[in-house]
Every structure is written in C-alpha cells, then in structure tokens.
Design an enzyme around this catalytic site. Sequence first.
Site, PDB file in Angstrom:
ATOM      1  CG  ASP A   1      -2.791  14.774   4.353  1.00 54.26           C
ATOM      2  OD1 ASP A   1      -3.435  13.847   4.867  1.00 54.26           O
ATOM      3  OD2 ASP A   1      -2.949  15.127   3.156  1.00 54.26           O
TER       4      ASP A   1
ATOM      5  CG  HIS B   1      -4.481   7.259   7.713  1.00 57.06           C
ATOM      6  ND1 HIS B   1      -4.959   6.190   6.995  1.00 57.06           N
ATOM      7  CD2 HIS B   1      -5.238   8.318   7.368  1.00 57.06           C
ATOM      8  CE1 HIS B   1      -5.957   6.591   6.222  1.00 57.06           C
ATOM      9  NE2 HIS B   1      -6.162   7.874   6.433  1.00 57.06           N
TER      10      HIS B   1
ATOM     11  CB  CYS C   1      -0.974  -0.013   1.182  1.00 59.16           C
ATOM     12  SG  CYS C   1      -0.328   0.660   2.721  1.00 59.16           S
TER      13      CYS C   1
ATOM     14  N   GLY D   1     -15.101   7.237   5.030  1.00 56.60           N
ATOM     15  CA  GLY D   1     -14.312   8.054   4.106  1.00 56.60           C
ATOM     16  C   GLY D   1     -12.839   7.687   4.087  1.00 56.60           C
TER      17      GLY D   1
END
Length: 110
Positions: A28, A95, A2, A88
């Site tokens: 992010d 995380h 991933c 979502g």
Amino acid sequence: MCIFCKIIAGEIPSNKVLENEEFLAFNDINPIAPVHILVIPKKHIKSLNEVDGQTMAKITEFIKEVAKKAGIFESGYRVITNIGENGGQEVSHLHFHILGGTKLAWPKLG
Ligand code: AMP
C-alpha cells in the site's frame, strides 16, 4: 480504467510482493501498519458484493501465501476489505488489506 487495473497493466508502478495468473499483491502506498499489503484480483471486480465463491476460495489461499512471504503468517495479521461508501471503499476494485508486523489495535468504529 481504474487505478488498480492500471497497476495490473503496468501503467502505474507498484511495489509487488507476490503475483500469480489471477491475483496481485503489492505494498500500500500509504501504509497504516509495518506490513500493509493490498491483494487484488487481476480481473476487475468492484467489491466483495460482486465476487463469486470460487474466486474467494482462491484469493484466500493467495492471501495466506502473501502472509507467509511477508513473514507474518505465524505472528498474526488482519485482513480487511472495505465495501461501498459506508464501508470506506475509496478504490472501486476489490482489494484486501493485509495488515501486520505489530500487535494491531482493535478500534471502536463509527
Ligand atoms: P480503500 O479505502 O479500502 O479503498 O483502500 C484503498 C487503498 O489503496 C488505500 O489504502 C490507499 O493507500 C491505496 N492506494 C491507492 N493508490 C495506490 C497506489 N497507486 N499504490 C498502492 N496503494 C494505493
């Protein structure tokens, strides 16, 4: 592998904030607040549904260290983890979003 496992392996670059043997914190790529850091376990765990309590206890302490390093521990911040489709969750590797650096709105969701 991933995308977050690739970040851990160094195959995809990331802007690291803090790291220890078990966890990694990095900025992010698409921030939604002045401070937007992701905290992940280095071991692949799909979501909160699959994590054990011992890991959660350790990741909580790590999150607090991250908040201190980011300078938002005292001013306040928000920790979010999205779980599964309706939650979502886009990346299927546990995380925690650490959001701060401003007074965060509390939106009506759904
Ligand atoms: P979620 O929707 O809860 O699964 O959140 C996934 C987050 O991962 C989003 O906020 C993305 O902006 C972030 N993200 C995806 N790819 C990367 C990357 N390569 N580096 C940093 N953040 C990423």
